[in-house]
Enzyme design. Structure first.
Site, PDB file in Angstrom:
ATOM      1  N   CYS A 191       8.219   0.975   5.307  1.00 24.76           N
ATOM      2  CA  CYS A 191       7.648   1.800   4.255  1.00 24.76           C
ATOM      3  C   CYS A 191       7.401   3.415   5.000  1.00 24.76           C
ATOM      4  O   CYS A 191       7.658   4.427   4.714  1.00 24.76           O
ATOM      5  CB  CYS A 191       6.862   1.473   3.142  1.00 24.76           C
ATOM      6  SG  CYS A 191       7.524   0.141   2.277  1.00 24.76           S
ATOM      7  N   CYS A 212       3.725  -0.569   5.159  1.00 28.42           N
ATOM      8  CA  CYS A 212       4.442  -1.342   6.289  1.00 28.42           C
ATOM      9  C   CYS A 212       5.097  -0.440   7.404  1.00 28.42           C
ATOM     10  O   CYS A 212       5.603   0.724   6.862  1.00 28.42           O
ATOM     11  CB  CYS A 212       4.948  -2.340   5.883  1.00 28.42           C
ATOM     12  SG  CYS A 212       6.589  -2.138   5.101  1.00 28.42           S
ATOM     13  N   GLU A 250       6.695   1.201  -2.313  1.00 30.46           N
ATOM     14  CA  GLU A 250       7.000   2.691  -1.920  1.00 30.46           C
ATOM     15  C   GLU A 250       8.482   2.849  -1.992  1.00 30.46           C
ATOM     16  O   GLU A 250       8.847   4.075  -2.319  1.00 30.46           O
ATOM     17  CB  GLU A 250       6.443   2.791  -0.493  1.00 30.46           C
ATOM     18  CG  GLU A 250       4.934   2.424  -0.235  1.00 30.46           C
ATOM     19  CD  GLU A 250       4.601   1.122   0.193  1.00 30.46           C
ATOM     20  OE1 GLU A 250       3.677   1.041   0.922  1.00 30.46           O
ATOM     21  OE2 GLU A 250       5.470   0.262  -0.365  1.00 30.46           O
ATOM     22  N   HIS A 297       9.913  -2.970  -1.921  1.00 31.17           N
ATOM     23  CA  HIS A 297       8.670  -2.668  -1.688  1.00 31.17           C
ATOM     24  C   HIS A 297       8.141  -1.640  -2.737  1.00 31.17           C
ATOM     25  O   HIS A 297       9.083  -0.815  -3.061  1.00 31.17           O
ATOM     26  CB  HIS A 297       7.948  -2.111  -0.354  1.00 31.17           C
ATOM     27  CG  HIS A 297       7.947  -3.467   0.577  1.00 31.17           C
ATOM     28  ND1 HIS A 297       7.311  -3.217   1.663  1.00 31.17           N
ATOM     29  CD2 HIS A 297       8.616  -4.594   0.997  1.00 31.17           C
ATOM     30  CE1 HIS A 297       7.348  -4.312   2.490  1.00 31.17           C
ATOM     31  NE2 HIS A 297       8.104  -5.099   1.934  1.00 31.17           N
TER      32      HIS A 297
END
Length: 162
Positions: free
Chosen positions: A94, A91, A63, A61
């Protein structure tokens, strides 16, 4: 979530635009267009965009990539005095990583009604049972962030993709 007042958003727009640039790079690579930058002392020390398809890695992801880069640049896993700017509400994975990295401030663009873990579905970044909490502000350049995601998924549906 209450909409933040415009005077609170303005100082954060510059870095959110950098996160949007990262998200556009993801879009160009047929990745879900989410981008992130980590800032310390007005300097970008980490940046990333979603690369799950490219790397075939469920943890890739935006992040997570930005966190890894920032930690490497600082030579420390503790991202103290840093701010994360991300185009989509983090999410659970993260948000958990941000808590573990001790990131004190998280600024996001648009909410994630299916997976948001700062305000929408969960409040991981503000859970008193955890050893660290973050200040979170959502809604910075919200319309631009939301439009980029909506446009991407409309294109995917038109192409018959999931």
């Amino acid at each position: 979530m209450l909409e933040p007042t415009p005077h609170l958003l303005q100082p954060h727009e510059r870095f959110m635009r950098l996160a949007l640039n990262q998200a556009r790079m993801a879009y160009e690579q047929n990745e879900v267009p989410v981008g992130a930058v980590i800032v310390q002392n007005e300097q970008v020390i980490g940046e990333g965009y979603n690369m799950r398809e490219t790397l075939q890695d469920p943890t890739a992801h935006a992040e997570m990539i930005a966190i890894t880069q920032a930690a490497e640049n600082l030579g420390s896993w503790r991202l103290l005095d840093c701010t994360l700017y991300v185009t989509l509400e983090p999410c659970p994975m993260c948000a958990g990583a941000l808590v573990q990295a001790r990131v004190p401030t998280i600024i996001y663009g648009t909410t994630d009604p299916k997976g948001g873990a700062c305000h929408t579905l969960y409040k991981i970044t503000d859970d008193p049972r955890l050893n660290h909490r973050a200040t979170v502000l959502g809604g910075v350049l919200q319309e631009e962030c939301r439009f980029l995601l909506q446009d991407f998924f409309a294109q995917q549906r038109a192409l018959g993709k999931k």
